[in-house]
Design an enzyme around this catalytic site. Structure first.
Site, PDB file in Angstrom:
ATOM      1  N   LYS A 139       2.190  -2.386  13.638  1.00  0.00           N
ATOM      2  CA  LYS A 139       1.455  -1.133  13.454  1.00  0.00           C
ATOM      3  C   LYS A 139       1.899  -0.113  14.503  1.00  0.00           C
ATOM      4  O   LYS A 139       1.917  -0.416  15.705  1.00  0.00           O
ATOM      5  CB  LYS A 139      -0.048  -1.379  13.629  1.00  0.00           C
ATOM      6  CG  LYS A 139      -0.636  -2.300  12.569  1.00  0.00           C
ATOM      7  CD  LYS A 139      -1.021  -1.521  11.335  1.00  0.00           C
ATOM      8  CE  LYS A 139      -1.715  -2.436  10.335  1.00  0.00           C
ATOM      9  NZ  LYS A 139      -2.000  -1.755   9.069  1.00  0.00           N
ATOM     10  N   LYS A 243      -2.251  -3.339  -3.460  1.00  0.00           N
ATOM     11  CA  LYS A 243      -3.343  -4.240  -3.123  1.00  0.00           C
ATOM     12  C   LYS A 243      -4.055  -4.541  -4.436  1.00  0.00           C
ATOM     13  O   LYS A 243      -4.912  -3.757  -4.872  1.00  0.00           O
ATOM     14  CB  LYS A 243      -4.295  -3.563  -2.126  1.00  0.00           C
ATOM     15  CG  LYS A 243      -3.637  -3.282  -0.764  1.00  0.00           C
ATOM     16  CD  LYS A 243      -4.537  -2.404   0.084  1.00  0.00           C
ATOM     17  CE  LYS A 243      -4.221  -2.514   1.571  1.00  0.00           C
ATOM     18  NZ  LYS A 243      -2.846  -2.144   1.924  1.00  0.00           N
TER      19      LYS A 243
HETATM   20 MG    MG Z   1      -0.393  -0.321   5.182  1.00  0.00          MG
END
Ligand code: MG
Length: 316
Positions: A139, A243
């Protein structure tokens, strides 16, 4: 086809608070549902909404389940509106599990290991490497860019040549920072950079994808099938992060991915084993280019899924 419909709402606490660019997350709220057909066979589905990512809220999905009769039909399932994508996934995947004669086991997939933000990543990758991970996700857009770039270069130095690194900015970069990151990525090579800019800046991301050789992936921008289709129509030919649990109807998703042969990376929303199994089935069917799937197969909860689900639903 007619089904008897039952459901149980759930609240599941994470072992530790999850920090995302959208804030802190402590409790996963969802619904487990059960369909029983005329020959008394049952199957389960999961509704795992993520409203800050663009799906309905848990309360909306609960309202929807509460107003349904005990007996529902295929017609009920296929007419769930597009503003309830997590419900579409939960009901349709439970129905699929009843009607599918073959259940392919998702053993052809590889997974990406999520590294913590910051310097900790420099140690953490080794633990994940020993567990068999070869693709890592880190991240960015969390600390100052110059500090992150230093860690980035140290991480690339440390990683074995066969490892792949993908970066996820969660829409947290400015245009200037995105350019700086992409210049650095072009020099060294990464698998891709995910969601550099916020959702509203689609055109700017399209420009970035033309300007640099590093591939870009959209995630927050393509949370639901409608957004996925809109981005494709507007010319996005980079990677799409999907997702499945919040994308909407699995049959429509399947059709879209096949028709356009999109380059997709599949990812979890911290659903239980019930939702995960249905999502992984789609990942096995629709993944191209051998992209590692982003499923949290690490333990984020205290109790394992089986124990926890058995507690929620005794005869599961
Ligand atoms: Mg992502």
């Amino acid at each position: 086809m007619q089904y008897r419909f039952e459901f149980r709402p759930y609240r599941r606490q994470f072992k530790r608070t999850l920090q995302t660019s959208h804030g802190s997350w402590d409790i996963r709220l969802g619904i487990i549902l059960c369909l029983t057909d005329e020959s008394a066979r049952s199957s389960w589905g999961e509704i795992a909404p993520l409203s800050w990512f663009g799906s309905e809220t848990w309360e909306q999905s609960l309202d929807f389940c509460s107003q349904l009769p005990v007996e529902i039909t295929d017609q009920t399932i296929f007419s769930i509106p597009a503003n309830l994508p997590a419900c579409q996934f939960g009901f349709e995947s439970a129905r699929d599990a009843l009607t599918d004669s073959n259940h392919p086991t998702p053993d052809t997939l590889t997974y990406s290991g999520l590294l913590p933000a910051g310097e900790v990543a420099l140690h953490q990758w080794q633990i994940l490497w020993k567990q068999g991970y070869r693709t890592f996700k880190w991240k960015i857009g969390v600390a100052a860019i110059q500090d992150e770039l230093k860690i980035f270069h140290a991480l690339l130095q440390a990683l074995p040549a066969s490892a792949l690194l993908r970066l996820d900015a969660n829409g947290g970069l400015t245009k200037q920072e995105a350019n700086e990151w992409l210049r650095a990525c072009d020099r060294v090579g990464v698998e891709f950079l995910e969601q550099p800019l916020p959702v509203g800046q689609f055109d700017a991301m399209l420009e970035l994808s033309d300007r640099y050789s590093t591939q870009l992936a959209l995630d927050e921008s393509v949370a639901t099938l409608d957004q996925l289709q809109a981005s494709y129509q507007q010319g996005w030919r980079g990677i799409f992060v999907i997702k499945p649990a919040i994308a909407g109807s699995p049959s429509r998703l399947r059709q879209f991915c096949r028709e356009h042969e999109i380059d997709a990376v599949f990812s979890s929303v911290f659903e239980t084993a019930i939702g995960r199994q249905a999502a992984l089935k789609l990942a096995v069917e629709l993944s191209r280019h051998n992209r590692a799937a982003g499923f949290g197969i690490n333990h984020w909860f205290n109790e394992d899924d089986e124990t926890w689900l058995a507690h929620l639903w005794k005869d599961l």
